[in-house]
Motif scaffolding. Structure first.
Motif, mmCIF file in Angstrom:
data_model
loop_
_atom_site.group_PDB
_atom_site.id
_atom_site.type_symbol
_atom_site.label_atom_id
_atom_site.label_comp_id
_atom_site.label_asym_id
_atom_site.label_seq_id
_atom_site.Cartn_x
_atom_site.Cartn_y
_atom_site.Cartn_z
ATOM 1 N N ILE A 1 0.790 -1.268 0.149
ATOM 2 C CA ILE A 1 -0.207 0.179 0.099
ATOM 3 C C ILE A 1 1.006 1.322 0.259
ATOM 4 C CG2 ILE A 1 -1.703 1.325 1.456
ATOM 5 C CD1 ILE A 1 -2.927 -1.381 2.065
ATOM 6 N N VAL A 2 1.766 1.288 0.915
ATOM 7 C CA VAL A 2 2.799 2.198 0.806
ATOM 8 C C VAL A 2 3.288 2.590 -0.501
ATOM 9 C CG1 VAL A 2 5.214 3.242 1.568
ATOM 10 C CG2 VAL A 2 3.436 2.171 3.199
ATOM 11 N N GLU A 3 3.715 1.750 -1.298
ATOM 12 C CA GLU A 3 4.324 1.542 -2.614
ATOM 13 C C GLU A 3 3.309 2.136 -3.403
ATOM 14 O OE1 GLU A 3 6.066 -1.084 -6.434
ATOM 15 O OE2 GLU A 3 5.400 -2.260 -4.417
ATOM 16 N N ARG A 4 2.144 1.820 -3.578
ATOM 17 C CA ARG A 4 1.083 2.316 -4.407
ATOM 18 C C ARG A 4 0.967 3.862 -4.102
ATOM 19 N NH1 ARG A 4 1.306 -1.646 -8.169
ATOM 20 N NH2 ARG A 4 0.086 -3.267 -8.076
ATOM 21 N N ILE A 5 0.810 4.060 -2.977
ATOM 22 C CA ILE A 5 0.456 5.729 -2.484
ATOM 23 C C ILE A 5 1.413 6.397 -3.196
ATOM 24 C CG2 ILE A 5 0.182 7.255 -0.641
ATOM 25 C CD1 ILE A 5 -0.716 5.054 1.228
ATOM 26 N N LYS A 6 2.888 5.992 -3.093
ATOM 27 C CA LYS A 6 3.940 6.928 -3.627
ATOM 28 C C LYS A 6 3.829 6.793 -5.111
ATOM 29 C CE LYS A 6 7.124 6.312 0.302
ATOM 30 N NZ LYS A 6 8.250 5.899 0.547
ATOM 31 N N GLN A 7 3.387 5.603 -5.516
ATOM 32 C CA GLN A 7 3.221 5.534 -7.065
ATOM 33 C C GLN A 7 2.274 6.749 -7.574
ATOM 34 O OE1 GLN A 7 3.004 1.135 -7.568
ATOM 35 N NE2 GLN A 7 3.962 1.466 -9.424
ATOM 36 N N MET A 8 1.187 6.595 -6.977
ATOM 37 C CA MET A 8 -0.011 7.559 -7.155
ATOM 38 C C MET A 8 0.441 8.923 -7.127
ATOM 39 S SD MET A 8 -3.233 6.350 -8.036
ATOM 40 C CE MET A 8 -4.429 7.303 -7.444
ATOM 41 N N ASN A 9 1.102 9.287 -6.206
ATOM 42 C CA ASN A 9 1.681 10.529 -5.995
ATOM 43 C C ASN A 9 2.735 10.987 -7.014
ATOM 44 O OD1 ASN A 9 2.500 12.927 -3.875
ATOM 45 N ND2 ASN A 9 4.334 12.285 -4.168
ATOM 46 N N ALA A 10 3.744 10.162 -7.386
ATOM 47 C CA ALA A 10 4.592 10.409 -8.441
ATOM 48 C C ALA A 10 3.937 10.549 -9.738
ATOM 49 C CB ALA A 10 5.633 9.152 -8.589
ATOM 50 N N SER A 11 2.849 9.703 -10.228
ATOM 51 C CA SER A 11 2.133 9.692 -11.213
ATOM 52 C C SER A 11 1.444 11.205 -11.485
ATOM 53 C CB SER A 11 1.365 8.666 -11.509
ATOM 54 O OG SER A 11 0.554 8.805 -12.749
#
Length: 335
Positions: A183-193
């Protein structure tokens, strides 16, 4: 930024609505003023559906060997698969699946070598496309193998952007598939995108709960307390404006989603059901990869295939979105 982009478009399953929406889009010759289209597919299927669409201007294709030979101002077609193609609108078949795989394989090859700037995919039948040479549960999983990066599925429209923690996973396996790290990885991916692909400097990311009522303090499940909330806290402490977990029903019903730049859902239908209900003609964007790929948010639509009634707007939006994201990535790199 100043060059005219080449956008690759795959035909999808030849028994679905892919060719119909493609032909409707390019019956307007103004589209070729915006970019250079390179369609990967069958001239036989194109001709078949062209004859059924009597109320639009016929599309004049120029057949080329590949995107490097594509002509500006023309609708280019790269022949894929066999010309002896049997087209049966609305009827699932391995022939239609094989045609979709042939187009997708050629397009990804040209995307990887830089011949096209982005890829837009018409819908496939995930069952019919399966073969000894293609065994993926969807476009996303195929792209994960072929391109650099860890794919994140984002549904996007002018109203909202919804990303998924788990993608094509059975509902019975969703809870066990979740972890704080994922979930942390997905949140950071969303933020970066949101920053590099959508131009949002400080995006606010809303994270949905897994259980009804966000678990009701543990009465209806402990995933919120033990997994999701700790992930949100960690991402927030790392500089991401992440909030939640929010109970999904109230979050969408109350309009609370309008206060956030992106929404992260735990599983497929939790995010896609409200997205498709509230935002017709949305776009599926595969984020966090080295190349840009988009698609319309609908499937092969066998029930209306070949009847001339398919709405092409979602496919058109997918093309526009791909162009915009390519250009925003260029701006991000310069910045």
């Amino acid at each position: 930024m100043s060059k005219r982009l080449k956008i690759g478009i795959t035909q999808g399953d030849t028994n679905g609505v892919g060719w119909e929406v493609i032909l409707k889009i390019f019956s307007d010759n103004r589209m070729t003023e915006l970019f250079t289209p390179v369609i990967y597919g069958s001239s036989t299927a194109a001709a078949f559906y062209q004859k059924r669409l009597n109320d639009i201007e016929p599309v004049k294709f120029v057949v080329v060997d590949g995107a490097e030979s594509a002509q500006q101002g023309r609708v280019n077609l790269v022949e894929c698969g066999t010309k002896e193609l049997s087209v049966t609108p609305g009827k699932p078949s391995k022939v239609g699946g094989a045609a979709a795989a042939a187009a997708l394989t050629k397009a990804i090859e040209e995307l990887k070598n830089g011949a096209i700037d982005a890829m837009v995919t018409a819908p496939i039948d995930k069952e019919m496309i399966q073969s000894d040479t293609f065994s993926f549960t969807g476009h996303t999983e195929f792209l994960a193998k072929e391109l650099d990066g860890e794919p994140l599925m984002i549904m996007t429209s002018e109203l909202m952007r919804v990303g998924l923690v788990t993608i094509h996973v059975p509902v019975s396996q969703v809870a066990e598939s979740l972890s704080k790290e994922l979930i942390v990885e997905r949140i950071k991916q969303m933020n970066a995108s949101m920053r590099q692909d959508f131009g949002i400097v400080r995006p606010k990311v809303a994270v949905l709960a897994l259980n009804p009522h966000a678990g009701d303090g543990g009465l209806l499940g402990k995933e919120e307390q033990e997994v999701i909330k700790p992930a949100i806290v960690e991402a927030y402490e790392d500089g991401v404006l992440a909030f939640g977990p929010f109970a999904a029903d109230g979050f969408f019903a109350s309009g609370q989603f309008k206060n956030y730049d992106a929404i992260l859902a735990m599983y497929h239908d939790q995010g896609l059901a409200p997205f498709k209900t509230l935002t017709p003609n949305g776009v599926n964007f595969t984020a966090s990869l080295s190349e840009v790929r988009t698609s319309p948010d609908h499937g092969v639509a066998y029930d209306i295939a070949g009847k001339g009634v398919a709405d092409e707007q979602a496919m058109r939006n997918a093309i526009y979105t791909a162009i915009n994201i390519v250009r925003r990535r260029c701006e991000w790199q310069e910045w």
